[in-house]
Write a protein that holds these residues in place. Sequence first.
Motif, PDB file in Angstrom:
ATOM      1  N   GLY A  67      26.249 -51.018 -16.440  1.00  0.00           N
ATOM      2  CA  GLY A  67      26.766 -52.041 -15.106  1.00  0.00           C
ATOM      3  C   GLY A  67      25.338 -53.282 -15.684  1.00  0.00           C
ATOM      4  N   ARG A  68      24.956 -53.965 -14.931  1.00  0.00           N
ATOM      5  CA  ARG A  68      24.090 -54.603 -15.057  1.00  0.00           C
ATOM      6  C   ARG A  68      23.607 -54.839 -13.465  1.00  0.00           C
ATOM      7  N   VAL A  69      22.947 -55.707 -12.818  1.00  0.00           N
ATOM      8  CA  VAL A  69      22.138 -55.496 -12.334  1.00  0.00           C
ATOM      9  C   VAL A  69      21.503 -57.318 -12.249  1.00  0.00           C
ATOM     10  N   PRO A  95      36.638 -66.503 -15.232  1.00  0.00           N
ATOM     11  CA  PRO A  95      36.323 -67.568 -16.211  1.00  0.00           C
ATOM     12  C   PRO A  95      34.654 -67.089 -16.190  1.00  0.00           C
ATOM     13  N   CYS A  96      34.772 -65.929 -16.105  1.00  0.00           N
ATOM     14  CA  CYS A  96      32.915 -65.981 -16.234  1.00  0.00           C
ATOM     15  C   CYS A  96      31.869 -66.410 -17.531  1.00  0.00           C
ATOM     16  N   GLY A  97      30.755 -66.222 -16.673  1.00  0.00           N
ATOM     17  CA  GLY A  97      29.472 -66.799 -18.203  1.00  0.00           C
ATOM     18  C   GLY A  97      29.671 -65.385 -18.903  1.00  0.00           C
ATOM     19  N   ILE A  98      28.283 -65.620 -19.436  1.00  0.00           N
ATOM     20  CA  ILE A  98      28.564 -64.033 -20.552  1.00  0.00           C
ATOM     21  C   ILE A  98      27.362 -63.248 -20.023  1.00  0.00           C
ATOM     22  N   MET A  99      26.581 -63.829 -19.156  1.00  0.00           N
ATOM     23  CA  MET A  99      25.341 -62.357 -18.770  1.00  0.00           C
ATOM     24  C   MET A  99      26.051 -61.184 -18.977  1.00  0.00           C
ATOM     25  N   ASP A 100      26.478 -60.896 -18.021  1.00  0.00           N
ATOM     26  CA  ASP A 100      27.277 -59.603 -17.641  1.00  0.00           C
ATOM     27  C   ASP A 100      27.450 -59.221 -19.109  1.00  0.00           C
ATOM     28  N   GLN A 101      28.823 -59.087 -20.095  1.00  0.00           N
ATOM     29  CA  GLN A 101      28.645 -58.799 -21.049  1.00  0.00           C
ATOM     30  C   GLN A 101      27.381 -58.803 -22.194  1.00  0.00           C
ATOM     31  N   THR A 126      23.674 -60.547  -5.395  1.00  0.00           N
ATOM     32  CA  THR A 126      23.662 -60.494  -6.879  1.00  0.00           C
ATOM     33  C   THR A 126      24.691 -60.599  -7.604  1.00  0.00           C
ATOM     34  N   GLY A 127      24.762 -60.929  -8.565  1.00  0.00           N
ATOM     35  CA  GLY A 127      26.266 -61.601  -9.313  1.00  0.00           C
ATOM     36  C   GLY A 127      26.933 -62.572  -8.431  1.00  0.00           C
ATOM     37  N   ALA A 128      28.556 -62.983  -8.879  1.00  0.00           N
ATOM     38  CA  ALA A 128      29.332 -64.310  -8.796  1.00  0.00           C
ATOM     39  C   ALA A 128      29.431 -64.180  -6.804  1.00  0.00           C
ATOM     40  N   GLY A 129      29.319 -63.163  -6.254  1.00  0.00           N
ATOM     41  CA  GLY A 129      28.611 -63.638  -4.562  1.00  0.00           C
ATOM     42  C   GLY A 129      29.672 -63.183  -3.384  1.00  0.00           C
ATOM     43  N   GLU A 163      37.120 -69.271  -5.749  1.00  0.00           N
ATOM     44  CA  GLU A 163      35.965 -69.715  -5.818  1.00  0.00           C
ATOM     45  C   GLU A 163      34.803 -69.859  -7.282  1.00  0.00           C
ATOM     46  N   TYR A 164      34.687 -68.688  -7.907  1.00  0.00           N
ATOM     47  CA  TYR A 164      34.135 -68.937  -9.186  1.00  0.00           C
ATOM     48  C   TYR A 164      35.148 -70.297  -9.786  1.00  0.00           C
ATOM     49  N   SER A 165      35.924 -70.145  -9.871  1.00  0.00           N
ATOM     50  CA  SER A 165      36.918 -71.137 -10.385  1.00  0.00           C
ATOM     51  C   SER A 165      36.280 -72.320  -9.953  1.00  0.00           C
ATOM     52  N   ILE A 173      17.400 -63.012 -11.196  1.00  0.00           N
ATOM     53  CA  ILE A 173      17.654 -63.520 -10.193  1.00  0.00           C
ATOM     54  C   ILE A 173      18.194 -64.642 -11.970  1.00  0.00           C
ATOM     55  N   GLY A 174      18.935 -65.621 -11.172  1.00  0.00           N
ATOM     56  CA  GLY A 174      18.748 -66.508 -12.733  1.00  0.00           C
ATOM     57  C   GLY A 174      21.097 -66.710 -11.926  1.00  0.00           C
ATOM     58  N   GLU A 175      21.227 -66.946 -10.878  1.00  0.00           N
ATOM     59  CA  GLU A 175      23.055 -66.906 -10.558  1.00  0.00           C
ATOM     60  C   GLU A 175      23.702 -67.472 -11.006  1.00  0.00           C
ATOM     61  N   HIS A 176      25.185 -67.853 -11.749  1.00  0.00           N
ATOM     62  CA  HIS A 176      25.395 -68.952 -11.463  1.00  0.00           C
ATOM     63  C   HIS A 176      24.843 -69.930 -12.196  1.00  0.00           C
ATOM     64  N   THR A 177      24.638 -69.729 -13.349  1.00  0.00           N
ATOM     65  CA  THR A 177      23.722 -71.197 -14.029  1.00  0.00           C
ATOM     66  C   THR A 177      23.802 -70.039 -15.838  1.00  0.00           C
ATOM     67  N   ASP A 178      24.261 -68.756 -15.934  1.00  0.00           N
ATOM     68  CA  ASP A 178      24.625 -68.666 -17.031  1.00  0.00           C
ATOM     69  C   ASP A 178      25.785 -69.596 -17.418  1.00  0.00           C
ATOM     70  N   TYR A 179      26.515 -70.382 -17.181  1.00  0.00           N
ATOM     71  CA  TYR A 179      28.336 -71.052 -17.473  1.00  0.00           C
ATOM     72  C   TYR A 179      27.581 -72.365 -17.080  1.00  0.00           C
ATOM     73  N   ASN A 180      26.483 -72.491 -17.437  1.00  0.00           N
ATOM     74  CA  ASN A 180      25.420 -74.125 -17.161  1.00  0.00           C
ATOM     75  C   ASN A 180      24.412 -74.144 -18.065  1.00  0.00           C
TER      76      ASN A 180
HETATM   77  C1  GLA Z   1      29.587 -63.196 -12.904  1.00  0.00           C
HETATM   78  C2  GLA Z   1      29.861 -63.726 -13.731  1.00  0.00           C
HETATM   79  C3  GLA Z   1      28.853 -63.746 -14.743  1.00  0.00           C
HETATM   80  C4  GLA Z   1      27.959 -64.961 -13.838  1.00  0.00           C
HETATM   81  C5  GLA Z   1      27.787 -64.298 -12.354  1.00  0.00           C
HETATM   82  C6  GLA Z   1      26.402 -65.476 -11.338  1.00  0.00           C
HETATM   83  O1  GLA Z   1      29.246 -61.469 -12.622  1.00  0.00           O
HETATM   84  O2  GLA Z   1      30.284 -62.265 -14.802  1.00  0.00           O
HETATM   85  O3  GLA Z   1      29.262 -64.818 -15.970  1.00  0.00           O
HETATM   86  O4  GLA Z   1      27.788 -66.207 -13.505  1.00  0.00           O
HETATM   87  O5  GLA Z   1      29.168 -63.735 -11.719  1.00  0.00           O
HETATM   88  O6  GLA Z   1      25.678 -65.696 -11.832  1.00  0.00           O
END
Ligand code: GLA
Length: 411
Positions: free
Chosen positions: A30-32, A173-179, A339-342, A227-229, A35-42
Amino acid sequence: MTLKELAGHTVQRFVHVYGRQPRWIAAAPGRVNIIGEHTDYNGGFVLPMAIERYTVIAADRPVRDKNQIQFDSTFCNKPATLDLARPLKPFPKGSWVNYPAGVVAGFLARGLNPGSFDAVIHSTVPLGAGLSSSAALEVATATLLETITDRKLDPVEKALLCQKAEHDYAGMPCGIMDQFMSIMGRENHVLLLDCRSLKPELVPMTDPSVAVLIVNTNVKHELTYSEYSTRRKQCETAAKILGVPSLRDATPDALKFAKGKMDKVIFRRTRHVISEIERTVHAAEGIRASNWPAVGQLMYASHHSLRDDYEVSCKELDAVVEIAESIGLKGGMIGCRMTGAGFAGCAVALVKTDAIDAISKKLAADYRKKTGIEAIIFVSRPAAGAMVIKSNGPSSSSVRMSSSARLSVPA
Ligand code: GLA
């Protein structure tokens, strides 16, 4: 539980369920996000680290080949079966098997058919707590399939395949950070990822006087998916108004200029993204320079922006951050944020190593007093990314496990 112990339990379960030893074992963490939240899909920057919590998959060919993949897991008593004779399609929404199924579909789409196998999945990543249990499951599956098919994917392609599994099969519809993080984790390093170029930069984090504390609020909300979408769409609207391909290309001045053309909510969402991208780059500089007070201030500012402008916090996460602020630098608390989506899940804190015990006790007691809920608090060092633990496939029969990938302070 150490990774070695987790792998041992997974093997035991495999032997119990299938009556023989597994031939392949793969793991992903997993990951923590520091900083840098809700920035990956931007297209912005993120600064996460892999944690010493893993998902392990053990597998073997079935005794009788039925052109099926069977996933047994500790998440659910009922095993799930994928029929390889028919085109794969998503399981009903909410089913955990969508994560591995989506990854299998990604391999099949590339002409990489793993063939039949029996598998057992086990994990120490808390589920639905904002620590990327889903990415850990996708990446562990992809790592297993690489071994079975004897075809190593390029890490970026692997991350994109896993992200697509989450979009198409799990409907998130997640961003790329976690993977990306689960694949690229390195002990003693955080990862500064430019989500526009997908260029990773490992930043050493080796100062023994500083530790990463993870505080699980133990609350779950159903809001995250919808809410994420909504947030993603609001960012796309903002980028259109500003005339940029993504909010990565927006500047504070351009935003000020466009204020009259935007509704207030879109304005605040954009202000969060622009400022958070900047904070993330500064935080990476702070970590490189061991300028911990500066990193701590950026974490608090990030939380306030996520709470007020992006509106993805919740009262329990706010409670943790308020307690952290009350402990302060004098009490060994460097900084803290959700941390994370919230909407629920975990907060992350940087603390002085010699204050871990005192801070954990105070956080737990004050959080209980404020919310009536028991938090789960643990420390993790930056951990190793996805790995093959056992491979009896055509390429090797080696055991490759990082011996130092251990949990330092269990929950
Ligand atoms: C979730 C998503 C990530 C990222 C975070 C918010 O973890 O999977 O891609 O958008 O939320 O930073």
